[in-house]
Motif scaffolding. Structure first.
Motif: not given
Length: 449
Positions: A370-375, A377-383, A405-407, A409-420
């Motif tokens: 399951s995913l959830q995204l902050s308003l 768009g910069k933090r994507l949470y996942v279980t 539950m992980l978070q 970090d989302v690159d909202t400019d060019k795109g990209g994901l990184c585990v916090n």
């Protein structure tokens, strides 16, 4: 506003721990001494409910005036028991309490429905819950309705003659007078675990259903392929948009649905297909992608996908009339990790099997569900719990060690994901033992509202 707490549905079903499910309140404020910790647990009064996809009650649906949504009630449908809990999160957001409960017998007798899955508030203030089957566990789609003020069970939403063979998720767009629902699977068969012999037997749904929102009538059906298993449905957030996406779990395909040039007619097109992997040491020789969840950023720029079996989360950039472009990918678990029992023999995408993930000295088991995204768009949470029976079958270590539950970090400019690597909610350390965590909700608003 930035999210400061999250509500997470947690279950003990299939874990051999005889405890009730609970709603966990998680502190998400980085300045708090309890950041990334469960600060409150609301146990349910019954066992083996399998809390699944929590949804908001009325007052947070569609707003013409732009007024701020007040999310004060959280509706918790139970996937297995068919019980419904209404939780008051408005009085004390960090210590919610149950304010109403609807027993399964009422759902069975009044609606002839069961196996309740997904909740959304309707524009008229009522609450709609999609179901997967009938009381006996046979496939039966459709919806039940709760009164938006009293939360009394009003009955079925759709006409009896138009009930789909299976159901699971839905989304709607009031300005186009449309509701779109997905298929799911037959509960009593899927409840025994995934069996390859069930393929081609009608156990796994294949339809996308289009409804007239005001008349509650079924207007169109799309066949997305045998055993495609369409689950997550999302419209774009723009209230004028006549476009959305549906993810098919077993086929690994994502379809775009949109309003065609013909008046009031809708069309679908395949825009993404994640290829299966040839493997040994697994239940089948080909491992499908199995898309467990799909989410669209509030600005409608990005599409995020959780690939529960392969173990990766993907970020696609959306552009009008073009296929989504992959701009981010990160592995947070899965069944093809290096050193595990599964060997990948042929892979169209990867050159080698990914490494296991360790966050704050904890090895992460299972796959992203399951995913959830902050308003913003910069933090994507996942279980990482999809469904307790299948969790136990595919990820026994997840059941033993508990969810996380992980978070990201989302690159909202060019795109990209990184585990916090500084954020981890460890549900393996719960007072009553490891549990399985699924849906995530933010009272300030989230990308699934």
């Amino acid at each position: 506003p930035r999210e400061e707490v999250a509500y997470v549905t947690c279950t003990y079903r299939s874990t051999c721990i005889d405890q009730p499910d609970f709603l966990a309140t998680v502190d998400l404020n980085p300045r708090s001494a309890h950041y990334g910790q469960v600060i409150h647990r609301l146990p349910m009064p019954n066992l083996k409910d399998e809390l699944h996809c929590a949804g908001w009650g009325p007052a947070c649906g569609c707003f013409e005036s732009g007024a701020a949504a007040k999310r004060t009630k959280l509706v918790l449908p139970s996937l297995i028991s068919s019980r419904i809990y209404v939780v008051d999160v408005g009085s004390q957001c960090r210590a919610p309490r149950i304010c109403k409960m609807i027993e399964p017998v009422d759902v069975f007798w009044k609606c002839n429905k069961g196996y309740l899955a997904v909740t959304h508030p309707l524009p008229n203030g009522d609450v709609l819950i999609a179901n997967m089957g009938d009381p006996a566990g046979n496939g039966k789609g459709g919806f039940v309705v709760l009164d938006g003020e009293t939360f009394e069970l009003k009955g079925n939403w759709e006409n009896e003659c138009e009930v789909p063979p299976t159901g699971y998720d839905f989304w709607y767009q009031p300005r186009h007078n449309v509701l779109v629902s997905s298929a799911g699977m037959v509960p009593k068969v899927a409840g025994r675990g995934f069996n390859p012999d069930d393929l081609k037997k009608g156990v796994f749904g294949r339809r996308l259903n289009v409804w007239n929102l005001s008349c509650h009538s079924l207007t169109q059906c799309f066949d997305l392929g045998e055993d495609s298993l369409p689950l997550s449905v999302r419209f774009l957030h723009n209230p004028e948009a006549a476009e959305g996406y549906v993810a098919c779990a077993l086929s690994g395909a994502i379809f775009r649905f949109y309003k065609s040039c013909e008046a009031n007619n809708w069309a679908v097109e395949e825009v993404i297909r994640i290829p299966p992997k040839d493997v040994s040491g697994w239940i089948m020789c080909k491992m499908p992608a199995f898309i467990a969840d799909l989410i669209i950023s509030p600005d409608d720029r990005f599409l995020f996908v959780s690939n529960w079996l392969h173990g990766d989360i993907r970020q696609y950039e959306l552009s009008r009339n073009c296929k989504p472009r992959l701009v981010g990918q990160v592995f947070v678990g899965g069944s093809i990790l290096r050193g595990g029992p599964v060997t990948v023999c042929r892979d169209e995408e990867l050159k080698c099997q990914p490494e296991p993930l360790v966050v704050k000295c904890k090895r992460v088991y299972g796959g992203p569900a399951s995913l959830q995204l902050s308003l913003d768009g910069k933090r994507l949470y996942v279980t990482n719990s999809f469904y307790s029976t299948w969790d136990r079958q595919f990820y026994p270590s997840l059941v033993k060690e508990g969810s996380v539950m992980l978070q990201l970090d989302v690159d909202t400019d060019k795109g990209g994901l990184c585990v916090n690597k500084n954020f981890l909610v460890d549900f393996g350390k719960e007072p009553h033992g490891p549990c399985l965590a699924h849906e995530i909700r933010f009272p300030c608003g989230d990308a699934k509202s």
